[in-house]
Scaffold this motif. Structure first.
Motif, short mmCIF file in Angstrom:
data_model
loop_
_atom_site.label_atom_id
_atom_site.label_comp_id
_atom_site.label_asym_id
_atom_site.label_seq_id
_atom_site.Cartn_x
_atom_site.Cartn_y
_atom_site.Cartn_z
N UNK A 71 -15.23 34.67 21.90
CA UNK A 71 -14.94 35.78 21.52
C UNK A 71 -14.69 36.74 22.38
N UNK A 72 -13.69 37.52 22.52
CA UNK A 72 -13.47 38.64 23.52
C UNK A 72 -14.32 39.77 23.28
N UNK A 73 -15.30 40.25 24.14
CA UNK A 73 -15.98 41.31 24.17
C UNK A 73 -15.68 42.42 24.97
N UNK A 74 -16.21 43.78 24.77
CA UNK A 74 -16.14 44.95 25.84
C UNK A 74 -17.32 44.90 26.87
N UNK A 75 -17.26 45.77 27.74
CA UNK A 75 -18.46 45.85 28.65
C UNK A 75 -19.54 46.18 27.92
N UNK A 76 -19.79 46.62 26.63
CA UNK A 76 -20.86 46.75 26.07
C UNK A 76 -21.32 45.75 25.03
N UNK A 77 -20.58 44.47 25.11
CA UNK A 77 -20.92 43.44 24.66
C UNK A 77 -20.39 43.30 22.92
N UNK A 78 -19.76 44.44 22.60
CA UNK A 78 -19.17 44.33 21.29
C UNK A 78 -17.84 43.70 21.08
N UNK A 79 -17.83 43.23 19.95
CA UNK A 79 -16.52 42.70 19.36
C UNK A 79 -15.59 43.61 19.11
N UNK A 80 -14.36 43.27 18.18
CA UNK A 80 -13.35 44.28 17.74
C UNK A 80 -13.85 44.67 16.39
N UNK A 81 -14.73 44.12 15.88
CA UNK A 81 -15.11 44.40 14.60
C UNK A 81 -16.65 45.50 14.75
N UNK A 82 -16.63 46.58 14.31
CA UNK A 82 -17.83 47.48 14.52
C UNK A 82 -19.04 46.97 13.86
N UNK A 83 -20.03 46.57 14.54
CA UNK A 83 -21.32 46.19 14.11
C UNK A 83 -21.56 44.81 14.39
N UNK A 84 -20.58 44.16 15.01
CA UNK A 84 -20.44 42.65 15.40
C UNK A 84 -20.57 42.61 16.90
N UNK A 85 -21.60 41.94 17.33
CA UNK A 85 -21.87 41.93 18.95
C UNK A 85 -21.75 40.11 19.33
N UNK A 86 -21.49 39.93 20.30
CA UNK A 86 -21.63 38.26 20.94
C UNK A 86 -22.12 38.69 22.15
N UNK A 87 -23.08 37.69 22.48
CA UNK A 87 -23.61 37.45 23.96
C UNK A 87 -23.89 35.86 24.08
N UNK A 88 -23.97 35.49 25.49
CA UNK A 88 -24.16 34.27 25.78
C UNK A 88 -22.81 33.44 25.97
N UNK A 89 -22.89 32.19 25.78
CA UNK A 89 -21.57 31.23 26.00
C UNK A 89 -20.49 31.52 25.09
N UNK A 90 -20.71 32.09 23.77
CA UNK A 90 -19.64 32.39 23.10
C UNK A 90 -18.74 33.66 23.41
N UNK A 91 -19.32 34.41 24.20
CA UNK A 91 -18.87 35.59 24.57
C UNK A 91 -17.65 35.34 25.84
N UNK A 92 -16.60 36.12 25.70
CA UNK A 92 -15.71 35.58 26.39
C UNK A 92 -15.22 37.21 27.19
N UNK A 93 -15.75 37.29 28.48
CA UNK A 93 -15.45 38.53 29.22
C UNK A 93 -14.61 38.28 30.63
N UNK A 94 -13.62 39.10 30.61
CA UNK A 94 -12.77 38.86 31.71
C UNK A 94 -12.08 37.60 31.94
N UNK A 95 -11.98 37.01 30.47
CA UNK A 95 -11.31 35.83 30.49
C UNK A 95 -11.93 34.32 30.81
N UNK A 96 -13.37 34.62 30.68
CA UNK A 96 -14.18 33.51 30.96
C UNK A 96 -15.54 33.70 29.96
N UNK A 97 -15.59 32.28 29.86
CA UNK A 97 -17.10 31.99 29.09
C UNK A 97 -17.91 31.01 30.11
N UNK A 98 -19.06 31.45 30.41
CA UNK A 98 -20.09 30.85 31.16
C UNK A 98 -21.17 30.33 30.56
#
Length: 904
Positions: free
Chosen positions: A293-320
């Protein structure tokens, strides 16, 4: 584990009243989830309640250390302190897998049908191991969870018992996880085989030169690597037992177990399900092209109140799947929920690991993709060493690097990423022979621990008393510093730099720096040596009770065993000392890659009679051994099984041979030229002196192996200046050189004294060796020891030649005691039936032979069979190691083959 404050509700239950604490639900219970809970706990949980839902049955554990659980199923990998979960505002629910997010109702549902309401939802579901889309994939294992590695451990143990031979363990995947898995199977006693689709290993982190160097190094460790080709099918017999892997090019790689470690895929099914509402509306979450799931630089998703961290989080086109960015994301979400504005800086892809003793490290712009960047490279294919530093085009600012075989510079360079180097880049290529890397004073804002994002300044504050721990008390112990700052608590690659920074800051403050041998002994090796010597202690238990704590470890046990052996010539494996020794010392022989051992009788000074040569030839023929003349002027015999060692050594001892101690941290050989006896250029009898030295110092245990050389003239045919002790003849006597070493950091021996007569030469060597044995650190070669001494060679000269410490007589007396009490270890072993009980391949079946050992004829001798040559698909003659000695003949290999050849 505490009871949940925010109780789950069933469908239709009203949401809690506003005055209740704000509810945070964490979906997932891996390292990222643990770090988030820990970060919330550290910042304060007033007004919050955190519920962590994990589908596994365990407390959150350290996936970075899974290899430990592969080889030791009892190891505890639990992250942090379990007492953290006793906090009333923290609740951990094991066995609870979240299967649905109700974004409108702000609640999640688990597979058990339980519903948990939330005010904030943190998704940390991580990733799954990628599977192979090929026939037979259902027969493979994956390497991802504790259950996975326990299953592999159990399967290999069962296969050993079932097959009655060494297990061929194939790992598909040559990346970080694949190599970690393969190394674990090797430690479990299996034959490690790696199949890698890329032409070189770790192609994501290493360029071709580094990958090829890594391949050579691990192949030398006994690994078999098939690169540049993909598997197309996992083969099995009618009973479902794996038999091999069919490759895309038609080859078959023999296998008994197949482990797939080709990467991971984000577990984003919760977001995908939420994106497919019954009314067919617009997707709620943005997903990356390759998942996550794509996250912002604050690790939030597109739905307010829902965050994603770790390997499920896609930032800059990557999940690591790396621990450092997951930890950073967790800290950012905790900061944001407490009113902060922290942002995610992007992925840190730095990697460092030690694979079966081989160092590998990569960081920054390792592939020099930055425009106009420079690559400064040192490569030595023969040694398997590759070092590269990437800088800006002015060769000043560090952009990245790769190290294979010798990763010494990594610890000091990694924190300097993006900064100006203190010296020209080539100075950091330590493998090129330029000495140690330049000293680096880290700026306060340099990140020393990337896993936990800890800056050097924070560590200095803790050391100097910043009030971050107990009051304002400064931190003076490494363990306390790690606990206070978190630095070095995960992958551990920054620990050497952390220790260096601690010692440097303490020294600046006038505080004495601890030189503890390990966590069980506060004394240094030198202090422990002196204590044992003065009190005449003779057992590890006695020493531990007096000076140590706990049960000991793989650092202090061999160290104490070495100290006892260097002070007491008693049999090294008696009185419980056998359990302290390394594998080779316990077998009194060097273990080889196939589980057999080498037999190395002493040939003092390289001089041997034709009759004794005949004995070696007869023994080698009788037992079908491979023979090789070494660089130390003696003959190695390879291919002996453990239970054959006493039989072989009985014949050698009866013929007048003794142990060459090729297995011990002791004197190996004294190399010599023929000297003045035969050579027209020789000015002294080099052979006589070499034999004298070897017989004098044989069996002398020391912090590291010792080698000597004696040259009969200045032409230096014996290469004496490459040895720990080198003796070169002059027309007036002997010149004595000390501190020469080969290896990764070669050093020329330095002149200590010149034109010595025989008696003075021996006296100085006695003093030098015994001073080294008493004061060097564990596993420290003489060259490095001399460098670390205050005053270097000048100090050695003062002590050895001028007796500046007044201990010359004591050192000479200690050496005289060794010379007078020396006993050959193999001769002593053969006298005692109880000692001979050690030499059995199977402890519970003393008469059973290890049938997994197999050889292939080559150049008129034998060599260990490869995994492919042992595989059922390969129709090639393989010699199974004979269970009885083969009668000598004119052609030993032919005789052995006639007695034992089989088609496999």
């Amino acid at each position: 584990m505490t009871e949940q404050t925010s109780a789950p509700e069933t469908e239709g239950t009203a949401t809690p009243r506003p005055q209740t604490p704000r509810r945070i639900v964490v979906a997932g219970g891996g390292p990222a989830a643990h770090r988030f809970a820990d970060a919330m706990h550290a910042r304060g949980l007033d007004g919050w309640h955190v519920t962590v839902l994990t589908e596994e049955a365990h407390l959150p554990y350290d996936r970075v250390a899974l290899s430990k659980a592969l080889t030791d199923s009892a190891v505890d990998l639990t992250l942090g302190s379990a007492s953290m979960w006793d906090h009333e505002a923290l609740s951990l629910r094991t066995g609870e897998r979240v299967i649905r997010i109700d974004t409108a109702g702000k609640r999640v549902e688990t597979a058990a049908g339980t519903v948990y309401p939330y005010d904030e939802l943190v998704v940390a579901t991580g990733s799954d191991a990628a599977r192979l889309p090929i026939p037979g994939a259902e027969l493979t294992h994956v390497y991802r969870t504790l259950e996975d590695v326990w299953s592999i451990n159990k399967a290999i143990a069962e296969l050993k018992e079932k097959l009655g031979r060494q297990v061929n363990a194939v790992t598909i995947g040559g990346g970080l996880l694949g190599l970690e898995s393969a190394a674990g199977t090797e430690q479990l006693g299996a034959t490690p085989i790696v199949i890698n689709g890329s032409p070189w290993l770790m192609n994501t982190q290493l360029d071709e030169g580094a990958g090829q160097a890594l391949g050579r190094l691990i192949e030398a460790k006994g690994f078999t690597v098939h690169g540049g080709v993909f598997p197309s099918e996992v083969l099995s017999d009618d009973d479902g037992q794996v038999t091999g892997v069919l490759m895309a090019d038609g080859r078959i790689v023999g296998a008994d177990i197949v482990i797939v470690a080709i990467g991971v895929k984000p577990r984003d099914e919760l977001f995908r399900a939420a994106n497919a509402p019954a009314d067919g509306g617009e997707p709620l979450f943005e997903l990356g092209p390759r998942g996550g799931v794509v996250i912002s630089d604050g690790c939030s998703t597109q739905v307010p109140g829902i965050w994603a961290i770790g390997e499920v989080a896609n930032f800059g086109g990557m999940c690591l799947g790396l621990v450092a960015p997951a930890n950073t994301m967790a800290e950012i979400v905790a900061d944001r929920l407490h009113g902060g504005d922290a942002t995610f800086p992007g992925f840190d892809t730095a990697t460092k690991l030690k694979l079966s003793g081989v160092d590998v490290a990569s960081f920054g712009d390792a592939f020099a993709r930055t425009e106009h960047s420079l690559e400064i490279v040192y490569a030595d294919p023969a040694r398997g060493v590759y070092q590269k530093i990437v800088t800006t085009d002015d060769a000043k600012t560090l952009l990245g690097g790769i190290f294979v075989g010798d990763a010494t510079p990594y610890t000091s360079l990694r924190p300097m990423l993006g900064r100006e180097l203190a010296a020209e880049p080539g100075a950091y290529l330590t493998a090129a022979g330029g000495g140690d890397a330049p000293e680096t004073e880290l700026p306060d804002d340099a990140i020393l621990c990337s896993c936990n994002n800890v800056a050097a300044g924070s560590i200095r504050d803790a050391i100097n008393g910043c009030g971050s721990c107990d009051g304002n008390a400064p931190v003076q112990e490494l363990g306390e510093l790690k606990g206070c700052t978190r630095a070095g608590t995960q992958c551990g690659s920054c620990v050497p730099m952390l220790k260096k920074l601690l010692e440097g800051e303490l020294t600046k403050s006038g505080v004495a720096v601890s030189k503890a041998l390990c966590e069980h002994f506060e004394l240094s090796r030198q202090e422990l040596f002196d204590a044992i010597r003065v009190l005449e202690l003779t057992s590890f238990e006695e020493i531990l009770a007096r000076y140590g704590t706990g049960a000991g470890c793989d650092i202090c046990k061999p160290t104490v065993a070495s100290i006892l052996a260097s002070q007491n010539s008693a049999y090294v494996l008696d009185a419980g000392r056998g359990t302290l020794q390394d594998t080779n010392d316990r077998a009194l022989a060097n273990m080889q890659k196939d589980g057999t051992y080498s037999v190395v009788p002493r040939i003092a000074g390289g001089e041997i009679t034709p009759k004794k040569l005949g004995v070696i030839a007869a023994v080698a023929e009788k037992y079908g051994l491979y023979t090789k003349i070494t660089g130390g002027q003696r003959i190695d015999m390879f291919g002996a099984r453990l239970e054959q060692l006493p039989e072989i050594w009985k014949e050698l001892v009866d013929a007048g041979f003794e142990s060459g101690q090729a297995y011990g941290k002791s004197l190996r050989t004294v190399k010599s030229c023929v000297g003045s006896t035969w050579c027209r250029f020789g000015v002294q009898d080099a052979v006589a002196m070499a034999i004298n030295l070897e017989l004098r110092y044989r069996g002398l245990r020391s912090p590291h192996k010792l080698k000597m050389g004696v040259s009969g003239c200045a032409r230096e045919c014996a290469e004496a200046r490459g040895k720990d002790v080198g003796v070169i003849a002059t027309d007036k006597g002997w010149n004595l050189y000390v501190g020469g070493n080969g290896g990764f950091q070669p050093a020329h021996a330095q002149l200590l004294a010149q034109d010595l007569d025989d008696e003075t030469l021996l006296k100085y060597i006695d003093r030098y060796l015994m001073y080294y044995i008493r004061t060097a650190d564990r596993l420290q070669r003489t060259a490095r020891w001399q460098e670390d001494l205050d005053g270097g060679l000048k100090h050695v000269e003062d002590v050895v030649v001028h007796d500046s410490l007044g201990i010359a007589e004591d050192l000479e007396a200690a050496m005289a005691k060794h010379v007078d009490t020396y006993q050959d270890e193999w001769a002593e072993t053969l006298k005692d039936p109880e000692r001979l009980r050690r030499f059995r391949s199977f402890v519970n079946a003393p008469d059973q032979k290890d049938d997994s050992i197999a050889f292939v004829p080559e150049r008129g001798q034998i060599r260990p069979a490869t995994a492919e040559e042992k595989a059922p698909a390969v129709q090639q003659p393989v010699l199974i190691a004979s269970t009885i000695p083969v009668r000598p003949s004119d052609d030993s290999v032919t005789a052995t083959a006639a007695a034992t050849e089989s088609k496999v």
